[in-house]
Design a protein around this motif. Structure first.
Motif, mmCIF file in Angstrom:
data_model
loop_
_atom_site.group_PDB
_atom_site.id
_atom_site.type_symbol
_atom_site.label_atom_id
_atom_site.label_comp_id
_atom_site.label_asym_id
_atom_site.label_seq_id
_atom_site.Cartn_x
_atom_site.Cartn_y
_atom_site.Cartn_z
ATOM 1 N N LEU A 24 0.825 -1.197 0.000
ATOM 2 C CA LEU A 24 0.000 0.000 0.000
ATOM 3 C C LEU A 24 0.869 1.260 0.000
ATOM 4 C CD1 LEU A 24 -2.860 1.195 0.198
ATOM 5 C CD2 LEU A 24 -2.590 1.145 2.669
ATOM 6 N N THR A 25 1.926 1.265 0.798
ATOM 7 C CA THR A 25 2.823 2.418 0.860
ATOM 8 C C THR A 25 3.531 2.636 -0.469
ATOM 9 O OG1 THR A 25 3.173 1.961 3.201
ATOM 10 C CG2 THR A 25 4.717 3.451 2.144
ATOM 11 N N SER A 26 3.952 1.553 -1.103
ATOM 12 C CA SER A 26 4.644 1.702 -2.386
ATOM 13 C C SER A 26 3.694 2.214 -3.463
ATOM 14 C CB SER A 26 5.272 0.379 -2.809
ATOM 15 O OG SER A 26 4.275 -0.586 -3.060
ATOM 16 N N LYS A 27 2.444 1.782 -3.434
ATOM 17 C CA LYS A 27 1.468 2.281 -4.401
ATOM 18 C C LYS A 27 1.223 3.771 -4.218
ATOM 19 C CE LYS A 27 -1.254 -1.857 -5.405
ATOM 20 N NZ LYS A 27 -2.585 -2.462 -5.303
ATOM 21 N N LYS A 28 1.118 4.203 -2.960
ATOM 22 C CA LYS A 28 0.901 5.624 -2.684
ATOM 23 C C LYS A 28 2.079 6.463 -3.157
ATOM 24 C CE LYS A 28 -2.157 5.459 1.305
ATOM 25 N NZ LYS A 28 -2.282 5.790 2.728
ATOM 26 N N SER A 31 2.174 6.672 -6.952
ATOM 27 C CA SER A 31 1.123 7.558 -7.426
ATOM 28 C C SER A 31 1.507 9.021 -7.235
ATOM 29 C CB SER A 31 -0.176 7.257 -6.673
ATOM 30 O OG SER A 31 -1.170 8.183 -7.015
ATOM 31 N N LEU A 32 2.103 9.336 -6.090
ATOM 32 C CA LEU A 32 2.541 10.704 -5.818
ATOM 33 C C LEU A 32 3.648 11.119 -6.778
ATOM 34 C CD1 LEU A 32 2.439 13.227 -4.079
ATOM 35 C CD2 LEU A 32 4.051 12.135 -2.538
ATOM 36 N N ALA A 33 4.580 10.226 -7.049
ATOM 37 C CA ALA A 33 5.672 10.525 -7.978
ATOM 38 C C ALA A 33 5.134 10.786 -9.382
ATOM 39 C CB ALA A 33 6.676 9.389 -7.995
#
Length: 54
Positions: A24-28, A31-33
């Protein structure tokens, strides 16, 4: 005859929890990048340094 289910050990269930949290953290962050690269970010605030404007 009914056969009881095997129980999942605590170590296996904790590994699953940490894997899901990391996913979940890597997806967030990805997405932000992507939003920063395209310039379509709305919920991210960053400050430019004073030297950038000179």
């Amino acid at each position: 005859m009914a056969v009881p289910k095997k129980r999942t050990s605590k170590s296996k269930s904790h590994k699953s929890y940490w894997k899901n949290k990391a996913l979940l953290t890597s997806k967030k962050s990805l997405s932000l990048a992507k939003s920063l690269l395209t310039g379509k970010f709305t919920n991210f605030v960053y400050y430019k340094s004073i030297n950038d404007n000179l």
